[in-house]
Motif scaffolding. Structure first.
Motif, PDB file in Angstrom:
ATOM      1  N   ARG A  48      34.963  32.868  46.104  1.00 51.50           N
ATOM      2  CA  ARG A  48      37.034  34.228  46.629  1.00 51.50           C
ATOM      3  C   ARG A  48      37.228  33.042  45.635  1.00 51.50           C
ATOM      4  O   ARG A  48      37.837  31.577  45.775  1.00 51.50           O
ATOM      5  CB  ARG A  48      36.989  33.864  47.429  1.00 51.50           C
ATOM      6  CG  ARG A  48      36.085  35.098  48.438  1.00 51.50           C
ATOM      7  CD  ARG A  48      36.856  35.130  49.905  1.00 51.50           C
ATOM      8  NE  ARG A  48      35.619  35.749  50.563  1.00 51.50           N
ATOM      9  CZ  ARG A  48      35.456  37.544  50.894  1.00 51.50           C
ATOM     10  NH1 ARG A  48      35.672  38.117  49.860  1.00 51.50           N
ATOM     11  NH2 ARG A  48      34.524  37.643  51.940  1.00 51.50           N
ATOM     12  N   THR A  94      38.012  45.189  55.546  1.00 49.51           N
ATOM     13  CA  THR A  94      37.097  44.086  54.200  1.00 49.51           C
ATOM     14  C   THR A  94      36.793  43.536  55.452  1.00 49.51           C
ATOM     15  O   THR A  94      35.554  42.473  54.891  1.00 49.51           O
ATOM     16  CB  THR A  94      38.792  43.427  54.057  1.00 49.51           C
ATOM     17  OG1 THR A  94      39.368  42.669  54.703  1.00 49.51           O
ATOM     18  CG2 THR A  94      38.935  43.833  52.694  1.00 49.51           C
ATOM     19  N   THR A 133      39.792  44.084  37.971  1.00 47.30           N
ATOM     20  CA  THR A 133      40.589  43.525  39.232  1.00 47.30           C
ATOM     21  C   THR A 133      41.892  43.657  39.192  1.00 47.30           C
ATOM     22  O   THR A 133      42.678  44.953  39.961  1.00 47.30           O
ATOM     23  CB  THR A 133      40.168  42.309  40.090  1.00 47.30           C
ATOM     24  OG1 THR A 133      38.873  42.350  40.302  1.00 47.30           O
ATOM     25  CG2 THR A 133      41.116  42.507  41.452  1.00 47.30           C
ATOM     26  N   HIS A 154      30.507  36.944  53.369  1.00 49.78           N
ATOM     27  CA  HIS A 154      30.371  35.756  52.247  1.00 49.78           C
ATOM     28  C   HIS A 154      29.314  34.855  52.317  1.00 49.78           C
ATOM     29  O   HIS A 154      28.297  34.900  53.193  1.00 49.78           O
ATOM     30  CB  HIS A 154      31.582  34.080  53.317  1.00 49.78           C
ATOM     31  CG  HIS A 154      31.317  33.146  52.732  1.00 49.78           C
ATOM     32  ND1 HIS A 154      31.896  33.450  50.810  1.00 49.78           N
ATOM     33  CD2 HIS A 154      31.245  32.037  52.914  1.00 49.78           C
ATOM     34  CE1 HIS A 154      31.584  32.454  50.741  1.00 49.78           C
ATOM     35  NE2 HIS A 154      31.518  31.237  51.132  1.00 49.78           N
ATOM     36  N   ARG A 159      34.423  44.573  46.620  1.00 47.87           N
ATOM     37  CA  ARG A 159      33.513  44.510  46.928  1.00 47.87           C
ATOM     38  C   ARG A 159      33.350  44.024  48.257  1.00 47.87           C
ATOM     39  O   ARG A 159      33.161  45.232  48.573  1.00 47.87           O
ATOM     40  CB  ARG A 159      32.312  42.961  46.658  1.00 47.87           C
ATOM     41  CG  ARG A 159      32.754  42.158  47.812  1.00 47.87           C
ATOM     42  CD  ARG A 159      32.130  40.485  46.679  1.00 47.87           C
ATOM     43  NE  ARG A 159      33.107  38.630  46.994  1.00 47.87           N
ATOM     44  CZ  ARG A 159      32.363  38.698  48.311  1.00 47.87           C
ATOM     45  NH1 ARG A 159      31.452  38.820  48.871  1.00 47.87           N
ATOM     46  NH2 ARG A 159      32.801  37.050  49.041  1.00 47.87           N
ATOM     47  N   ASP A 160      34.630  43.853  48.618  1.00 52.63           N
ATOM     48  CA  ASP A 160      34.949  44.305  50.115  1.00 52.63           C
ATOM     49  C   ASP A 160      35.942  45.039  50.742  1.00 52.63           C
ATOM     50  O   ASP A 160      35.331  45.780  51.713  1.00 52.63           O
ATOM     51  CB  ASP A 160      35.514  43.138  50.318  1.00 52.63           C
ATOM     52  CG  ASP A 160      35.381  41.191  50.648  1.00 52.63           C
ATOM     53  OD1 ASP A 160      33.605  41.560  50.652  1.00 52.63           O
ATOM     54  OD2 ASP A 160      36.135  40.517  50.438  1.00 52.63           O
ATOM     55  N   ASP A 187      39.260  41.202  46.467  1.00 50.07           N
ATOM     56  CA  ASP A 187      38.193  41.404  46.269  1.00 50.07           C
ATOM     57  C   ASP A 187      37.087  42.837  46.592  1.00 50.07           C
ATOM     58  O   ASP A 187      37.104  42.826  47.823  1.00 50.07           O
ATOM     59  CB  ASP A 187      37.207  40.053  46.698  1.00 50.07           C
ATOM     60  CG  ASP A 187      38.236  38.282  47.072  1.00 50.07           C
ATOM     61  OD1 ASP A 187      37.266  38.968  45.463  1.00 50.07           O
ATOM     62  OD2 ASP A 187      37.519  37.998  47.998  1.00 50.07           O
ATOM     63  N   ASN A 242      34.253  40.878  42.252  1.00 46.02           N
ATOM     64  CA  ASN A 242      35.835  40.059  43.042  1.00 46.02           C
ATOM     65  C   ASN A 242      36.294  39.503  41.363  1.00 46.02           C
ATOM     66  O   ASN A 242      36.228  39.341  40.399  1.00 46.02           O
ATOM     67  CB  ASN A 242      35.452  38.805  43.749  1.00 46.02           C
ATOM     68  CG  ASN A 242      34.331  37.591  42.951  1.00 46.02           C
ATOM     69  OD1 ASN A 242      34.668  37.984  41.739  1.00 46.02           O
ATOM     70  ND2 ASN A 242      34.361  37.069  44.132  1.00 46.02           N
ATOM     71  N   TRP A 243      37.576  39.093  41.663  1.00 43.99           N
ATOM     72  CA  TRP A 243      38.765  38.841  40.498  1.00 43.99           C
ATOM     73  C   TRP A 243      37.927  37.840  39.645  1.00 43.99           C
ATOM     74  O   TRP A 243      38.336  37.733  38.782  1.00 43.99           O
ATOM     75  CB  TRP A 243      39.951  38.132  41.749  1.00 43.99           C
ATOM     76  CG  TRP A 243      41.050  37.765  40.380  1.00 43.99           C
ATOM     77  CD1 TRP A 243      41.903  38.767  39.823  1.00 43.99           C
ATOM     78  CD2 TRP A 243      41.105  36.258  39.730  1.00 43.99           C
ATOM     79  NE1 TRP A 243      42.539  37.536  39.207  1.00 43.99           N
ATOM     80  CE2 TRP A 243      42.534  36.860  38.892  1.00 43.99           C
ATOM     81  CE3 TRP A 243      40.291  35.281  39.796  1.00 43.99           C
ATOM     82  CZ2 TRP A 243      42.996  35.571  37.994  1.00 43.99           C
ATOM     83  CZ3 TRP A 243      41.726  34.092  38.420  1.00 43.99           C
ATOM     84  CH2 TRP A 243      42.027  34.847  37.988  1.00 43.99           C
TER      85      TRP A 243
END
Ligand code: PLP
Length: 500
Positions: free
Chosen positions: A341, A329, A112, A335, A353-354, A351, A104-105
């Motif tokens: 996040r 997503t 990202t 979560h 990963r989603d 994100d 994620n970011w």
């Protein structure tokens, strides 16, 4: 190994890589080893004490190199190309240097954000509709966007997961079906493919646990609108729930293009998720002259192509776009407190990963960024156009020879051919049995590979055995294709003389 030793050894490895590429066409493209060769050469336990770099380097040359299939050779014409380039390798070296896990970011903001930037660059370069971009031309954030997957197979899987999410949402919308009942309907959901769709489509349905319907293609190996409509009607009669269709832009066997706009009409009418697999031929869309072939892709829900096939970017780099990321997503976002996040103000804060199956992800955008900057759009187009030129040149030479049949007109870098039945007929024998022609052409591809100077693979098209020549190696030059033509002709002469 400390940094100063790494500096020395790293330079040696770079030298070895440059030497490899400079001499690649001097060695046969195919490894000449027997199954199990390496096990016999290797110790059967990992070393207890550290070994020297020199010993490992020696083993690379003496033990590993003989078992390498040289995909990067200009004389490798098998499957589809797996392009490499020095700029991509340099980018990947930086990826190895950072070795971030950019799920994620927060994990690594540049990882990202660069991915979002280069996927928008690439989307624009191939003429994708603005629905697929993260940031619209007016600077506003879109719901769509691009993501780099490891492979087209992963893209297939995540597209199907998003499709499932979409159809379940529709089923549950009127409130008459409970959450559990809706989930149980998975086994009634059916995804549509053609008999030419890559096996990753079928693999996706196996993973998701839904049904698949394989539809016969027309005489040009294309999935048609009419065949899709008929398949859907049949399934609806049987109480199944159509939810996904894959159209292919450049199939694996013949590089055929399905009825992309016709399928879009059916997908819209039947509320199907429309995924377009352009794993190989998508790279051609960097050249505007190929855009007329791709009319209709702007209506897809997801589109995927592999820069690691034909766009100069080392494996793995599979570019996927979705017109709306919501279902994707929702399907893949889970979560946990340890996965915080950070929501920012723009679409650059994704994100990722989603958007994919694994959690962890490499900094793959770097190599794509290096390729796009160091070749420029003009260099990438020149690369594609040269291979198309070589393929068309080969097609013309084979047609002019008279002994060959070209199975499908050449559009990209793929030439599918066979020795034609009339060339195999003995004098006075006008018709040769199809089984004899098939057997001769199977032997033909074996003979070509046994020669050793080039490598290609055979295939079967609606019962007809043929030979596939995929031109597209980064270093493929006219002289490589001339050598190939020589081998194709010599081997054909031998097969024909065996026949008579
Ligand atoms: N789709 C098509 C049309 C292909 O030709 C291929 C591989 O050649 C794939 C998908 C699978 O690609 P990947 O290895 O990236 O999963």
């Amino acid at each position: 190994m400390d940094a100063s030793e790494f500096r020395k050894r790293g330079k040696e490895v770079i030298d070895a890589i440059a030497d490899y590429y400079e001499n690649l066409d001097q060695v046969p493209p195919m490894a000449a080893v027997k199954p199990g060769y390496l096990y016999k050469l290797m110790p059967h336990e990992a070393p207890e004490d550290p070994e020297s770099f020199d010993d490992i380097q020696k083993d690379i040359q003496t033990k590993i190199m003989p078992g390498i299939t040289h995909w990067q050779s200009g004389n490798f014409f098998g499957w589809y190309p797996s392009n490499s380039s020095f700029p991509a390798m340099l980018g990947d070296m930086y990826s190895n240097m950072f070795d971030v896990i950019g799920f994620n970011w927060l994990c690594s903001p540049a990882t990202t954000e660069l991915e979002t930037v280069v996927m928008d660059w690439l989307g624009k370069l191939i003429g994708l509709d603005k629905r697929f971009l993260s940031i619209k031309e007016d600077g506003t954030e879109g719901d769509g966007g691009g993501v780099i997957q490891g492979s087209a197979s992963e893209a297939h899987i995540v597209a199907m997961l998003a499709a499932k999410e979409k159809v379940l949402e529709r089923i549950k919308a009127d409130g008459s079906v409970s959450e559990d009942e809706a989930d149980a309907m998975r086994h009634k959901m059916v995804a549509y493919f053609s008999d030419q769709t890559h096996s990753s489509g079928q693999k996706g349905t196996n993973i998701i646990g839904c049904k698949s319907h394989t539809i016969p293609t027309d005489a040009n190996f294309r999935l048609t609108k009419a065949a899709l409509v008929a398949a859907i009607e049949e399934d609806k009669q049987a109480g199944l729930i159509p939810f996904f269709v894959c159209g292919t832009f450049g199939t694996t066997n013949t590089a055929s293009i399905d009825d992309i706009p016709g399928i879009a009409n059916v997908a819209a009418a039947e509320h199907l998720w429309y995924h377009i697999d352009a794993a190989y031929a998508g790279a051609s869309l960097t050249c505007p002259e190929f855009h007329p072939l791709a009319v209709g892709i702007e209506r897809a829900d997801s589109f995927n192509f592999n820069p690691h096939k034909w766009m100069l970017t080392n494996f793995d780099c599979s570019a996927m776009w979705v017109a709306s990321s919501t279902h994707l997503t929702n399907a893949l976002g889970i979560h946990r407190e340890y996965l915080p996040r950070v929501k920012g103000e723009t679409a650059f804060v994704k994100d990722y990963r989603d958007w994919q199956v694994p959690l962890g992800r490499r900094f793959r955008a770097l190599k794509l960024w290096f390729v796009m900057r160091m070749y420029g759009a003009s260099g990438i187009r020149a690369h594609i156009r040269e291979h198309v030129r070589q393929a068309k040149w080969l097609e013309q030479q084979l047609l002019a020879d008279g002994r060959f049949e070209i199975m499908v007109p050449v559009v990209f870098g793929l030439v599918v051919l066979r020795i034609k039945p009339s060339a195999l007929a003995t004098s006075g024998d006008v018709a040769v049995k199809e089984s004899t022609v098939n057997a001769a052409n199977v032997n033909y591809s074996k003979l070509i590979n046994a020669d050793g100077r080039v490598f290609l693979v055979g295939t079967k098209l609606k019962g007809v055995d043929a030979v596939r020549v995929a031109i597209g190696s980064t270093i493929s030059k006219q002289e490589n294709v001339e050598l190939l033509l020589q081998v194709l002709k010599q081997s054909a002469a031998e097969i024909i003389s065996q026949q008579k």
